[in-house]
Design an enzyme around this catalytic site. Structure first.
Site, PDB file in Angstrom:
ATOM      1  CD  GLU A  51     -27.251  -8.115-154.228  1.00  0.00           C
ATOM      2  OE1 GLU A  51     -28.175  -8.161-155.064  1.00  0.00           O
ATOM      3  OE2 GLU A  51     -26.827  -7.060-153.733  1.00  0.00           O
TER       4      GLU A  51
ATOM      5  NE  ARG B  54     -20.154 -14.001-141.339  1.00  0.00           N
ATOM      6  CZ  ARG B  54     -20.837 -14.063-142.496  1.00  0.00           C
ATOM      7  NH1 ARG B  54     -20.859 -15.168-143.207  1.00  0.00           N
ATOM      8  NH2 ARG B  54     -21.477 -13.017-142.955  1.00  0.00           N
TER       9      ARG B  54
ATOM     10  CE  LYS C  73     -14.820  -8.198-166.391  1.00  0.00           C
ATOM     11  NZ  LYS C  73     -15.592  -8.075-167.599  1.00  0.00           N
TER      12      LYS C  73
ATOM     13  CB  SER D 189     -32.929  -3.348-157.507  1.00  0.00           C
ATOM     14  OG  SER D 189     -32.565  -3.039-156.241  1.00  0.00           O
TER      15      SER D 189
ATOM     16  CG  HIS E  16     -23.154 -18.743-150.511  1.00  0.00           C
ATOM     17  ND1 HIS E  16     -22.397 -17.670-150.108  1.00  0.00           N
ATOM     18  CD2 HIS E  16     -23.310 -18.608-151.844  1.00  0.00           C
ATOM     19  CE1 HIS E  16     -22.123 -16.917-151.156  1.00  0.00           C
ATOM     20  NE2 HIS E  16     -22.659 -17.460-152.217  1.00  0.00           N
TER      21      HIS E  16
END
Lengths: 531, 185
Positions: free
Chosen positions: A260, A455, A336, A175, A308
């Site tokens: 990211e 989860r 946007k 990347s 997070h």
């Protein structure tokens, strides 16, 4: 996708005396941005299928409570590898593929700035992908630590963890090289007259994404390197027994991890900003504000990482700062969304497959944005942290956001790439099946999440059974619908109708106005002059 | 290749170097976060659920300060050529408090001798509340000719000790381990 491209079939290639190798060697040695773009797209599609198969295993296991199909360890490997492969193997390479194909022909450059490095950045990927898959066959299996690779679980995993760490290193290198290439191409290789503020928005979003990648990917490389040295070389960055701190890993990881998510979505914004004006037959509304909004999202993405981590025992002042910074991101993002809506306002809309996917994106991404706003509130997030609500949120922005956009982009540029049209009816089927099954899969996960279903757990109490059954059925449908996409592409490549020179009458960027369809193997060897 | 293309390559190369430097610096930045976080957390007293002000004085909450017990220490050697004595004869402790005391033993003969200490308690009942974490009586002790040794006993008194017990006598008696003659094992 460019399997039908004929590397020798163009009259203006006469200055090109060296003979291109044929067969496999052509693809291994190619430095042509179009070949490399196609390889990126095919690679990401293969990875999408692999990651998708893992998702099917996850949903099959969750079809009913209890442990039926796989053991919990394997389930953990599935969730981990599904995440890693989809993020690093499918979505990111797909948009790098778009960048390779489109940026040179949108700014009037002959090729990418560093054509050989471009070849290298692609060919690292299959090795990284194989390392990830190989980890399944190591003693201890593939890591089951979650795609975020949190310490201290990472220090307890088997050798599969090391393979994953090396895979992340390789993916990161790929990347970074890709982004350096893209940034250099955009800054240095534009045709005369193509000022920055005249570039198609897709180039702008990739320019900014390139900087984000260059700034954040090395931090992830550092984090996994620290994990590696903790595991094998006696350091204690994250090992509490040696004076380290596992929470430190989360801080370093999310310093990468939050940029990211914008690395994933900004190029998608770019694709949407090309497609919506084309099918509204109007120029993009508020071009400059789109550029500034993209830049401010990118800058803000570096100061919100700890949202997070609300449940790690942060002080209230920290929670408040990250909460306000996070909600602030809604402002440029909303700018946007409103610009896209304003672009469509009183436009002559038509609803071909690319536009359908773009509208699906607009609708579902906005919903994902709203659930993101809910999660950004620290007080609420502590209740919802690590529940299916979070899973629903990020699949709305990753699948309906990035993946739908990739589909939209493939349908939109397919005629330009191959000179052939896809089957419009089948394309519409693909959209509607994806749209319906996506919502069946993920909308209900909001409810199971609000009810408290955690989860990454292979079993659940009976009370969650209905939601999970619906979700699993939806996911099987969604998975099968993607085979239809493969069929559409293969059919179009083999027997698609010949595309007209300008298949979309509203498309007005350089690749449509200045190049024949399909785009020749070598384009813009003499740069066009933009007025 | 024309002049323009050469200039272009040169410019591209320069940008490549700049961007690579940024990438390398960001790799270093990841590592720099480690000390930065350590300093920030230290300065702001973060990274701990216990506030910094109270962290230094973490105390054993299991000590019962309302009771004080008198521990009398005694030492005997049974037919053994050893001089054996506690460094203090008397100590006051609270139940639950971790206490370390020391005994000193000297072998006055010119050959090695092995002995084993056996404890006894007065009142006998107190024995089961006398929790020893470490004691020289756990193993055989071998002393070379003329050797002097200081040996610890680490113990705490169980707070469940019946309330009518106020004094405990801890007595050790060393017995020779016959046949070993200073031979270890």
């Amino acid at each position: 996708m460019s399997a039908v491209l004929d590397p020798h079939g163009h009259a203006h290639d006469h200055d090109d005396h060296h003979h291109t190798p044929t067969g496999l060697m052509r693809w291994i040695t190619t430095t042509n941005h179009k070949d490399i773009g196609s390889m990126y797209l095919w690679f990401s599609f293969v990875m999408f299928m692999v990651g998708g198969a893992m998702a099917m295993v996850i949903r099959a296991e969750l079809f009913q409570p209890g442990l039926q199909l796989v053991n919990p360890d394997f389930f953990n490997s599935m969730t981990t590898m599904h995440g890693l492969i989809m993020v690093f193997g499918a979505i990111m390479p797909a948009f790098v593929g778009f960048a390779n194909w489109l940026i040179p022909i949108q700014i009037g450059a002959a090729d990418m700035a560093f054509a050989r490095m471009n070849n290298w950045s692609f060919w690292i990927l299959p090795f990284a992908g194989s390392l990830l898959i190989m980890s399944f066959f190591m003693p201890g299996g593939a890591p089951g630590v979650g795609w975020t690779m949190y310490a201290p679980l990472t220090s307890q995993m088997g050798i599969g963890m090391d393979l994953t760490i090396f895979a992340v290193h390789l993916l990161g290198m790929s990347s970074i090289m890709g982004s350096i290439n893209i940034v250099t191409t955009i800054l240095n290789m534009r045709a005369p007259g193509m000022t920055l503020m005249k570039m198609p928005l897709f180039c702008w979003t990739w320019l900014i994404t390139g900087y984000l990648l260059i700034a954040s990917m090395p931090v992830l490389a550092g984090a996994v390197t620290m994990t590696l040295t903790d595991r094998h070389f006696g350091t204690s960055f994250f090992n509490a027994a040696g004076g380290g701190d596992p929470v430190l890993y989360q801080h370093i990881f999310w310093f990468f991890g939050h940029p990211e998510v914008y690395i994933i979505i900004l190029p998608a914004f770019g694709v949407i900003s090309q497609i919506i004006p084309a099918f509204s037959r109007k120029p993009l509304f508020g071009y400059a504000s789109m550029v500034y909004a993209t830049a401010s999202i990118a800058i803000l993405s570096f100061i919100v990482w700890a949202h997070h981590m609300y449940t790690t025992g942060m002080p209230v002042a920290g929670q408040l700062f990250f909460m306000f910074a996070t909600t602030l991101i809604a402002v440029p993002t909303a700018a946007k969304i409103f610009n896209w809506l304003a672009t469509m306002w009183r436009g002559s809309l038509s609803f071909e497959t690319p536009m359908l996917f773009a509208l699906g994106f607009l609708f579902l991404f906005t919903m994902g944005g709203f659930s993101g706003l809910v999660l950004s509130l620290a007080a609420v997030d502590i209740q919802l942290h690590d529940t299916y609500y979070v899973v629903a949120h990020f699949h709305y922005v990753m699948v309906a956001g990035a993946l739908f956009t990739a589909f939209a982009g493939v349908y939109f540029w397919f005629p330009k790439w191959t000179g052939r049209m896809y089957d419009e009816t089948l394309g519409k089927w693909h959209f509607w099946l994806s749209m319906i099954f996506f919502n069946i899969t993920f909308f209900v996960q909001h409810f199971s999440g609000l009810a408290g279903m955690p989860r990454r757990i292979p079993d659940y109490p009976l009370m969650f059974e209905t939601w999970n059954k619906i979700s699993s059925i939806g996911s099987f449908g969604f998975g099968l619908s993607q085979l239809l996409f493969l069929y559409i592409i293969l059919k179009a490549l083999r027997s698609g109708e010949k595309a007209p020179a300008l298949p979309w009458e509203g498309a007005d960027s350089l690749e449509w106005t200045h190049l024949p369809t399909p785009a020749p193997y070598h384009s813009f060897e003499t740069p066009p002059v933009i007025k | 290749m024309n002049v323009l293309a050469v200039a272009q390559r040169e410019e591209n190369r320069r940008l490549l170097v700049k961007l690579s430097v940024i990438a390398a610096l960001m790799f270093g930045f990841g590592y720099a976060l480690v000390p930065v976080y350590a300093k920030i957390c230290e300065a702001m007293g973060l990274d701990s659920l216990v506030p910094a002000t109270t962290r230094q004085s973490v105390e054993n909450t299991q000590i019962d300060f309302s009771r004080t017990l008198s521990i009398e220490l005694d030492a005997n050697a049974h037919h053994l050529p050893w001089r054996f004595r506690p460094l203090v004869r008397h100590i006051d402790v609270h139940p639950g408090e971790l206490v370390t005391i020391e005994y000193e033993v000297t072998n006055v003969r010119d050959y090695a001798v092995t002995g084993q200490a056996v404890p006894s308690y007065g009142p006998q009942l107190a024995g089961q509340y006398f929790n020893k974490l470490d004691c020289f009586c756990f193993t055989k002790q071998t002393l070379a000719a003329g050797e002097t040794r200081r040996m610890p006993v680490v113990f705490l008194i169980d707070p469940k000790l019946p309330s009518d017990v106020n004094t405990i006598t801890l007595s050790y008696t060393f017995f020779e381990v016959a046949g070993l003659k200073g031979d270890k094992s």
